[in-house]
Design a protein around this motif. Structure first.
Motif, PDB file in Angstrom:
ATOM      1  N   ARG A 220       0.816  -1.218   0.000  1.00 58.31           N
ATOM      2  CA  ARG A 220       0.000   0.000   0.000  1.00 58.31           C
ATOM      3  C   ARG A 220       0.852   1.270   0.000  1.00 58.31           C
ATOM      4  NH1 ARG A 220      -5.282   1.605   0.933  1.00 58.31           N
ATOM      5  NH2 ARG A 220      -5.379   3.828   1.380  1.00 58.31           N
ATOM      6  N   GLN A 221       1.928   1.318   0.809  1.00 56.13           N
ATOM      7  CA  GLN A 221       2.739   2.535   0.866  1.00 56.13           C
ATOM      8  C   GLN A 221       3.383   2.866  -0.478  1.00 56.13           C
ATOM      9  OE1 GLN A 221       4.811   1.326   4.724  1.00 56.13           O
ATOM     10  NE2 GLN A 221       4.981   3.548   4.849  1.00 56.13           N
ATOM     11  N   PHE A 222       3.466   1.872  -1.365  1.00 60.57           N
ATOM     12  CA  PHE A 222       4.073   2.073  -2.675  1.00 60.57           C
ATOM     13  C   PHE A 222       3.037   2.301  -3.768  1.00 60.57           C
ATOM     14  CE2 PHE A 222       6.768  -0.672  -0.101  1.00 60.57           C
ATOM     15  CZ  PHE A 222       7.980   0.002  -0.145  1.00 60.57           C
ATOM     16  N   ILE A 223       1.899   1.608  -3.672  1.00 57.94           N
ATOM     17  CA  ILE A 223       0.901   1.697  -4.739  1.00 57.94           C
ATOM     18  C   ILE A 223      -0.046   2.879  -4.543  1.00 57.94           C
ATOM     19  CG2 ILE A 223      -0.846   0.188  -3.698  1.00 57.94           C
ATOM     20  CD1 ILE A 223       0.245   0.101  -7.392  1.00 57.94           C
ATOM     21  N   ALA A 224      -0.317   3.270  -3.286  1.00 58.83           N
ATOM     22  CA  ALA A 224      -1.247   4.378  -3.042  1.00 58.83           C
ATOM     23  C   ALA A 224      -0.778   5.675  -3.706  1.00 58.83           C
ATOM     24  CB  ALA A 224      -1.449   4.579  -1.539  1.00 58.83           C
ATOM     25  N   HIS A 230      -3.071   9.010 -10.234  1.00 61.97           N
ATOM     26  CA  HIS A 230      -3.359   8.780 -11.644  1.00 61.97           C
ATOM     27  C   HIS A 230      -4.331   9.847 -12.147  1.00 61.97           C
ATOM     28  CE1 HIS A 230      -1.316   5.473 -13.441  1.00 61.97           C
ATOM     29  NE2 HIS A 230      -1.749   4.545 -12.612  1.00 61.97           N
ATOM     30  N   ASP A 231      -4.179  10.235 -13.396  1.00 68.29           N
ATOM     31  CA  ASP A 231      -5.037  11.246 -14.004  1.00 68.29           C
ATOM     32  C   ASP A 231      -6.242  10.564 -14.658  1.00 68.29           C
ATOM     33  OD1 ASP A 231      -6.248  13.291 -15.352  1.00 68.29           O
ATOM     34  OD2 ASP A 231      -4.501  13.838 -16.566  1.00 68.29           O
ATOM     35  N   ASP A 233      -8.453  11.655 -16.418  1.00 66.66           N
ATOM     36  CA  ASP A 233      -8.757  12.176 -17.753  1.00 66.66           C
ATOM     37  C   ASP A 233      -7.921  11.515 -18.842  1.00 66.66           C
ATOM     38  OD1 ASP A 233     -10.657  13.973 -16.772  1.00 66.66           O
ATOM     39  OD2 ASP A 233      -9.142  15.525 -16.409  1.00 66.66           O
ATOM     40  N   THR A 234      -6.850  10.821 -18.432  1.00 65.99           N
ATOM     41  CA  THR A 234      -5.970  10.204 -19.435  1.00 65.99           C
ATOM     42  C   THR A 234      -5.867   8.691 -19.304  1.00 65.99           C
ATOM     43  OG1 THR A 234      -4.008  10.564 -18.059  1.00 65.99           O
ATOM     44  CG2 THR A 234      -4.578  12.303 -19.618  1.00 65.99           C
ATOM     45  N   VAL A 235      -6.186   8.133 -18.114  1.00 65.84           N
ATOM     46  CA  VAL A 235      -6.095   6.680 -17.940  1.00 65.84           C
ATOM     47  C   VAL A 235      -7.350   6.150 -17.259  1.00 65.84           C
ATOM     48  CG1 VAL A 235      -3.569   6.625 -17.825  1.00 65.84           C
ATOM     49  CG2 VAL A 235      -4.883   6.871 -15.717  1.00 65.84           C
ATOM     50  N   CYS A 236      -7.720   4.938 -17.631  1.00 68.15           N
ATOM     51  CA  CYS A 236      -8.721   4.158 -16.909  1.00 68.15           C
ATOM     52  C   CYS A 236      -7.963   3.069 -16.152  1.00 68.15           C
ATOM     53  CB  CYS A 236      -9.710   3.504 -17.875  1.00 68.15           C
ATOM     54  SG  CYS A 236     -10.794   4.635 -18.736  1.00 68.15           S
ATOM     55  N   VAL A 237      -8.251   2.919 -14.882  1.00 69.17           N
ATOM     56  CA  VAL A 237      -7.513   1.970 -14.048  1.00 69.17           C
ATOM     57  C   VAL A 237      -8.455   0.895 -13.531  1.00 69.17           C
ATOM     58  CG1 VAL A 237      -6.213   1.682 -11.908  1.00 69.17           C
ATOM     59  CG2 VAL A 237      -5.764   3.653 -13.378  1.00 69.17           C
ATOM     60  N   ASP A 245     -13.550  -6.795  -1.743  1.00 73.05           N
ATOM     61  CA  ASP A 245     -13.815  -6.307  -0.387  1.00 73.05           C
ATOM     62  C   ASP A 245     -12.612  -5.608   0.232  1.00 73.05           C
ATOM     63  OD1 ASP A 245     -16.315  -7.406  -0.649  1.00 73.05           O
ATOM     64  OD2 ASP A 245     -15.820  -9.258   0.437  1.00 73.05           O
ATOM     65  N   THR A 246     -11.398  -5.971  -0.215  1.00 74.78           N
ATOM     66  CA  THR A 246     -10.190  -5.375   0.377  1.00 74.78           C
ATOM     67  C   THR A 246      -9.829  -4.040  -0.260  1.00 74.78           C
ATOM     68  OG1 THR A 246      -8.746  -6.546  -1.181  1.00 74.78           O
ATOM     69  CG2 THR A 246      -9.253  -7.653   0.916  1.00 74.78           C
ATOM     70  N   GLU A 247     -10.548  -3.647  -1.304  1.00 73.16           N
ATOM     71  CA  GLU A 247     -10.112  -2.498  -2.117  1.00 73.16           C
ATOM     72  C   GLU A 247     -11.146  -1.370  -2.116  1.00 73.16           C
ATOM     73  OE1 GLU A 247      -7.001  -2.947  -3.134  1.00 73.16           O
ATOM     74  OE2 GLU A 247      -7.105  -5.027  -2.440  1.00 73.16           O
ATOM     75  N   GLN A 248     -11.696  -1.088  -0.937  1.00 74.01           N
ATOM     76  CA  GLN A 248     -12.759  -0.090  -0.847  1.00 74.01           C
ATOM     77  C   GLN A 248     -12.255   1.339  -0.718  1.00 74.01           C
ATOM     78  OE1 GLN A 248     -16.013  -1.093  -1.186  1.00 74.01           O
ATOM     79  NE2 GLN A 248     -15.085  -3.096  -1.574  1.00 74.01           N
ATOM     80  N   ASP A 249     -10.964   1.529  -0.459  1.00 79.52           N
ATOM     81  CA  ASP A 249     -10.463   2.861  -0.105  1.00 79.52           C
ATOM     82  C   ASP A 249      -9.949   3.675  -1.288  1.00 79.52           C
ATOM     83  OD1 ASP A 249     -10.983   2.088   2.484  1.00 79.52           O
ATOM     84  OD2 ASP A 249      -8.930   1.410   2.856  1.00 79.52           O
ATOM     85  N   TRP A 250      -9.979   3.124  -2.488  1.00 84.08           N
ATOM     86  CA  TRP A 250      -9.395   3.832  -3.623  1.00 84.08           C
ATOM     87  C   TRP A 250     -10.365   4.848  -4.207  1.00 84.08           C
ATOM     88  CZ3 TRP A 250      -4.675   3.079  -2.853  1.00 84.08           C
ATOM     89  CH2 TRP A 250      -4.152   1.827  -2.517  1.00 84.08           C
ATOM     90  N   PRO A 251      -9.882   5.791  -5.026  1.00 83.35           N
ATOM     91  CA  PRO A 251     -10.782   6.740  -5.668  1.00 83.35           C
ATOM     92  C   PRO A 251     -11.921   6.026  -6.404  1.00 83.35           C
ATOM     93  CG  PRO A 251      -8.510   7.407  -6.011  1.00 83.35           C
ATOM     94  CD  PRO A 251      -8.461   6.062  -5.348  1.00 83.35           C
ATOM     95  N   ALA A 252     -13.112   6.644  -6.380  1.00 81.37           N
ATOM     96  CA  ALA A 252     -14.317   5.990  -6.901  1.00 81.37           C
ATOM     97  C   ALA A 252     -14.209   5.634  -8.375  1.00 81.37           C
ATOM     98  CB  ALA A 252     -15.526   6.888  -6.648  1.00 81.37           C
TER      99      ALA A 252
END
Length: 564
Positions: A220-224, A230-231, A233-237, A245-252
């Motif tokens: 997490r300290q590296f990927i967050a 990430h932009d 407007d230029t990338v879809c992630v 269930d473990t990945e609820q904290d990322w941008p919507a």
């Protein structure tokens, strides 16, 4: 074990050994062992003396001490040590309980007794191998993992054999060979037809990241810093993790498509349907990886990055991201992937919340230097210990603090002291601390004047944590550097601290002594560490993310050009 309660003959042997006469010490310790064969302490000293003298049975002597010490301590903990030698099921239960308490050296001894008593299976061999690896015995661990892999072949079990190769002689080459062997067995090409991803002009680049978990893992300290910068407007992630269930904290706007219930072919088919342009593995050969998915070529560009700086061994992996200085002829030959330079650092790093304010170097109040290492005991190679002992001998009033959760093990502590005694350093100068969290963890950095990094497998999070808490870390980047050395060098270099990069073992010792001989100069260096780190490329989350996005775009454009 009370090191201060030595008998007169043990004291005489100790003085002989530490003054440079191991043969006189051997004679003294052997006589003591004959008088009291069940006592581990003289056996530890005998092992130290034999290691110093280069005796061929030195490691056997050390193992004798380890076994006797384990049995004595296990008995005080309530274990039936006699039963451990005849009842395999009971011994495995005791060994697992010790392992769960991070007492890995004792666990290794008890699990070894269990295996000798019978009932060998894959999980028991794996547990024994891990106990050996975690206490710093990589060659023995490799032998156990190989036996497990040969008798109970599987992709996950074989992966455990890959990492410890890095800790052995000629580790980079051995790692490459084993990674390639694994890939040939478990990730052969499984071509599913051509990919038709369109040109990226006028659309967003589709990027996927694969890992068992990202938000709830050590990554997490590296990927967050990347995911949150990430932009959109230029990338879809899209994240391909075991569970959503473990990945609820990322941008919507970031999608999560769980693949824990899918086969490798099924996961690859999902990724293809998603139209991913760049698929990045974020786990390497760590437990739980999904590298066989990449064998199905679900994306036109496949990249290895984060959590693993060595090769995956897969011919289907196109690139590996590395710091700008990572590509050299020697390094290139150790990868099946093409090294893609990503700038001054391998990754951005987000310091943990709760850091304490910077503090002066502790030698100002202590009156002596405290060297430290918070590295995993598996990384304490003989090569690193040779240099560390040279540093300690050159600074005779100093001490070395080793901190890691496995150092809660009294047997591992005493074995480690015996290894240093074989190098002329008195056991009481090596002190230990186990796991701590929160403020206690940050307080631990205030006890260290200079961190000593290990090699050939250097620290990563430990080095970054130390620098982010204001503690200088001396790293090894021998010439020509190993893959680990290239990574280690990039961190202090990015913080503007080139004086913390050694080029050889001799250089490592001389730099450590030069840095610490003048406490006021050391304190001035310490004052530069945290600002240099915080204001440097390691903490430039947006800048790092832009470089990654640029690299991913260039990789995809190269693939598109190859299609025409």
């Amino acid at each position: 074990m009370d090191l201060g309660a030595a008998t007169p003959d043990l004291q005489a042997g100790r003085e002989a050994l530490l003054s440079g006469d191991p043969w006189a010490a051997i004679a003294i310790f052997q006589a003591h062992v004959l008088r009291d064969p069940a006592e581990p302490e003289p056996r530890y000293w005998l092992a130290s003396a034999k290691l110093t003298a280069g005796e061929p049975d030195a490691l056997t002597a050390l193992d004798d001490a380890r076994i006797l010490h384990t049995l004595a301590v296990a008995k005080t903990m309530g274990a039936d040590t006699a039963r451990c030698q005849t009842d395999a099921a009971y011994a495995f239960q005791v060994g697992r309980e010790l392992y769960a308490q991070n007492i890995v050296a004792m666990s290794g001894v008890i699990q070894g007794l269990a295996l000798a008593a019978g009932q060998v299976d894959a999980q028991r061999l794996l547990g024994y191998g891990l106990a050996l690896q975690h206490q710093g015995r990589p060659e023995e661990a490799s032998q156990v993992f190989r036996a497990a892999m040969e008798n109970f072949p599987s992709a996950p079990l074989h992966q455990f054999l890959i990492y410890p190769q890095l800790l052995c002689d000629d580790g980079d080459a051995r790692h490459l060979a084993e990674a390639r062997a694994w890939a040939a067995l478990y990730a052969p090409p499984a071509f599913a037809g051509p990919l038709a991803n369109p040109d990226r002009v006028g659309r967003k680049l589709k990027v996927g990241y694969v890992a068992p978990s990202l938000a709830k893992s050590q990554a997490r300290q590296f990927i967050a810093p990347l995911l949150e910068n990430h932009d959109p407007d230029t990338v879809c992630v899209t994240l391909y993790t075991t569970s959503a269930d473990t990945e609820q904290d990322w941008p919507a706007w970031i999608d999560v498509h769980p693949i824990g219930g899918l086969s490798d072919a099924g996961a690859a088919a999902l990724i293809r349907r998603d139209g991913i342009d760049i698929l990045a593995d974020c786990w390497g050969h760590s437990a739980g990886s999904r590298l066989p998915v990449f064998a199905h070529r679900p994306a036109p560009v496949q990249v290895a990055w984060i959590n693993y700086v060595q090769t995956t061994g897969l011919g289907q992996m196109d690139y590996v991201l590395h710091a700008g200085a990572g590509s050299t002829p020697r390094a290139d030959a150790l990868f099946t992937e093409e090294i893609w330079p990503i700038g001054p650092v391998f990754n951005a790093f987000r310091p943990a919340a709760g850091r304490l304010p910077p503090a002066p170097t502790p030698a100002l109040r202590n009156g002596f230097i405290t060297f430290g290492s918070f590295n995993h005991p598996a990384k304490l190679s003989d090569w690193a210990l040779d240099a560390w002992a040279g540093v300690l001998r050159g600074a005779p009033t100093s001490r070395l603090l080793l901190k890691y959760r496995y150092f809660a093990d009294p047997v591992l502590q005493r074995v480690t002291q015996a290894r240093f005694a074989a190098r002329g350093v008195a056991p009481e100068r090596i002190v230990f601390a186990g796991h701590s969290g929160g403020e206690a963890y940050f307080e631990a950095f205030r006890e260290i004047d200079l961190m000593l990094d290990a090699w050939p497998a250097p620290g990563s999070t430990t080095t970054l944590d130390a620098l982010s808490n204001g503690v200088p870390v001396l790293v090894m980047a021998e010439s020509p550097p190993s893959i680990g050395g290239l990574y280690a060098r990039s961190i202090p270099q990015a913080a503007g601290l080139p004086e913390l990069i050694a080029q050889s073992s001799e250089d490592f010792v001389s730099r450590a002594l030069e840095i610490t001989v003048d406490v006021d100069r050391l304190d001035a260096l310490r004052a530069r560490v945290r600002p240099g780190f915080d204001n440097g490329p390691c903490c430039d989350e947006a800048g790092f993310t832009r470089r990654v996005e640029l690299a991913f775009g260039q990789m995809f454009d190269r693939w598109r050009a190859s299609q025409t």
